[in-house]
Motif scaffolding. Structure first.
Motif, PDB file in Angstrom:
ATOM      1  N   ILE A   1     105.223  69.143  36.874  1.00 24.49           N
ATOM      2  CA  ILE A   1     105.728  68.821  35.556  1.00 24.49           C
ATOM      3  C   ILE A   1     106.781  69.864  35.218  1.00 24.49           C
ATOM      4  N   GLY A   2     108.019  69.387  35.021  1.00 25.33           N
ATOM      5  CA  GLY A   2     109.138  70.265  34.722  1.00 25.33           C
ATOM      6  C   GLY A   2     110.144  70.252  35.855  1.00 25.33           C
ATOM      7  N   ALA A   3     111.353  69.802  35.567  1.00 28.51           N
ATOM      8  CA  ALA A   3     112.373  69.655  36.602  1.00 28.51           C
ATOM      9  C   ALA A   3     113.522  70.633  36.420  1.00 28.51           C
ATOM     10  N   GLY A   4     113.190  71.836  35.983  1.00 36.02           N
ATOM     11  CA  GLY A   4     114.199  72.877  35.864  1.00 36.02           C
ATOM     12  C   GLY A   4     114.384  73.587  37.197  1.00 36.02           C
ATOM     13  N   THR A   5     114.962  74.762  37.153  1.00 40.33           N
ATOM     14  CA  THR A   5     115.242  75.537  38.355  1.00 40.33           C
ATOM     15  C   THR A   5     113.984  75.802  39.186  1.00 40.33           C
ATOM     16  N   VAL A   6     112.911  76.217  38.534  1.00 39.45           N
ATOM     17  CA  VAL A   6     111.660  76.515  39.241  1.00 39.45           C
ATOM     18  C   VAL A   6     111.061  75.234  39.806  1.00 39.45           C
ATOM     19  N   GLY A   7     111.049  74.172  39.019  1.00 38.89           N
ATOM     20  CA  GLY A   7     110.500  72.898  39.477  1.00 38.89           C
ATOM     21  C   GLY A   7     111.242  72.338  40.676  1.00 38.89           C
ATOM     22  N   ILE A   8     112.568  72.400  40.655  1.00 36.89           N
ATOM     23  CA  ILE A   8     113.370  71.902  41.776  1.00 36.89           C
ATOM     24  C   ILE A   8     113.119  72.733  43.026  1.00 36.89           C
ATOM     25  N   ALA A   9     113.095  74.051  42.882  1.00 38.91           N
ATOM     26  CA  ALA A   9     112.836  74.920  44.044  1.00 38.91           C
ATOM     27  C   ALA A   9     111.457  74.637  44.632  1.00 38.91           C
ATOM     28  N   ASP A  70     105.530  78.507  27.752  1.00 36.43           N
ATOM     29  CA  ASP A  70     104.158  78.916  28.055  1.00 36.43           C
ATOM     30  C   ASP A  70     103.136  78.138  27.238  1.00 36.43           C
ATOM     31  N   ALA A  71     103.411  77.918  25.959  1.00 37.71           N
ATOM     32  CA  ALA A  71     102.467  77.182  25.113  1.00 37.71           C
ATOM     33  C   ALA A  71     102.268  75.763  25.640  1.00 37.71           C
ATOM     34  N   MET A  72     103.344  75.129  26.072  1.00 40.02           N
ATOM     35  CA  MET A  72     103.246  73.785  26.629  1.00 40.02           C
ATOM     36  C   MET A  72     102.440  73.803  27.924  1.00 40.02           C
ATOM     37  N   ASN A  73     102.696  74.783  28.777  1.00 41.11           N
ATOM     38  CA  ASN A  73     101.948  74.875  30.035  1.00 41.11           C
ATOM     39  C   ASN A  73     100.459  75.102  29.778  1.00 41.11           C
ATOM     40  N   ILE A  74     100.138  75.908  28.784  1.00 45.60           N
ATOM     41  CA  ILE A  74      98.735  76.147  28.433  1.00 45.60           C
ATOM     42  C   ILE A  74      98.093  74.848  27.948  1.00 45.60           C
ATOM     43  N   TYR A  75      98.769  74.151  27.057  1.00 46.20           N
ATOM     44  CA  TYR A  75      98.257  72.865  26.563  1.00 46.20           C
ATOM     45  C   TYR A  75      98.073  71.879  27.719  1.00 46.20           C
ATOM     46  N   LEU A  76      99.072  71.765  28.583  1.00 50.57           N
ATOM     47  CA  LEU A  76      98.995  70.809  29.696  1.00 50.57           C
ATOM     48  C   LEU A  76      97.897  71.180  30.689  1.00 50.57           C
ATOM     49  N   ALA A  77      97.646  72.467  30.874  1.00 51.53           N
ATOM     50  CA  ALA A  77      96.553  72.881  31.759  1.00 51.53           C
ATOM     51  C   ALA A  77      95.218  72.378  31.222  1.00 51.53           C
ATOM     52  N   VAL A  78      95.000  72.530  29.922  1.00 53.72           N
ATOM     53  CA  VAL A  78      93.762  72.048  29.302  1.00 53.72           C
ATOM     54  C   VAL A  78      93.669  70.528  29.429  1.00 53.72           C
ATOM     55  N   TYR A  79      94.742  69.842  29.066  1.00 60.67           N
ATOM     56  CA  TYR A  79      94.765  68.382  29.048  1.00 60.67           C
ATOM     57  C   TYR A  79      94.573  67.799  30.452  1.00 60.67           C
ATOM     58  N   ARG A  92     103.566  78.094  36.064  1.00 65.07           N
ATOM     59  CA  ARG A  92     104.564  79.133  35.798  1.00 65.07           C
ATOM     60  C   ARG A  92     104.224  79.741  34.450  1.00 65.07           C
ATOM     61  N   VAL A  93     104.385  81.049  34.334  1.00 62.89           N
ATOM     62  CA  VAL A  93     104.178  81.743  33.068  1.00 62.89           C
ATOM     63  C   VAL A  93     105.403  82.627  32.846  1.00 62.89           C
ATOM     64  N   THR A  94     106.091  82.397  31.750  1.00 61.25           N
ATOM     65  CA  THR A  94     107.302  83.155  31.461  1.00 61.25           C
ATOM     66  C   THR A  94     106.979  84.570  30.987  1.00 61.25           C
ATOM     67  N   HIS A  95     105.965  84.698  30.155  1.00 62.90           N
ATOM     68  CA  HIS A  95     105.596  86.005  29.596  1.00 62.90           C
ATOM     69  C   HIS A  95     104.256  86.453  30.183  1.00 62.90           C
TER      70      HIS A  95
END
Length: 135
Positions: A1-9, A70-79, A92-95
């Motif tokens: 989930i997420g098609a930015g630089t990290v997701g593409i790599a 990060d907040a979205m990733n935390i929510y999506l991990a739970v969901y 991925r965790v930015t902070h």
């Protein structure tokens, strides 16, 4: 989930290993760049249960969360953990301060620049990694 630089790599690296990748992003543009490296692209919100079902959340052994939020990733991990309790979740965790929170949310592994950098330094100091050698 997420098609930015990290997701593409990540999609490229996973695809080179012959594994199927289904990519989700809110916008079609980033998915276009990812399309040659994945089996399927899906546009929409990752909190849409039907979208996650079409992406294979119930059959997939692993999920990679690469949004820049990060907040979205935390929510999506739970969901996503609730949708598939046996899922291996990597996020991925930015902070670095959010590493513990993503683990509490259900992620099995967290990737933060701070953690990866610290591990590389420890490896260099321990002699496990040569200077200039890729991680």
């Amino acid at each position: 989930i997420g098609a930015g630089t990290v997701g593409i790599a990540a999609a490229r690296a996973i695809g080179r290993r012959g594994l199927r990748v289904h990519a989700i992003d809110r916008q079609e543009g980033p998915l276009t760049a990812m399309a040659p490296h994945v089996a399927a692209t899906l546009v929409g919100d990752a909190n849409d249960r039907d979208l996650l079902t079409r992406a294979g959340i119930h059959e997939s052994p692993s999920l990679l969360l690469t949004t820049n939020d990060d907040a979205m990733n935390i929510y999506l991990a739970v969901y996503c953990r609730r949708l598939n309790p046996g899922l291996r979740i990597i996020s991925r965790v930015t902070h670095a301060r959010n590493v513990e929170a993503i683990h509490r949310a259900g992620a099995d592994f967290a990737l933060s620049y701070t953690t990866l950098g610290a591990e590389a330094i420890v490896s260099l100091l321990a002699g496990d990694l040569a200077v200039g050698q890729p991680l």
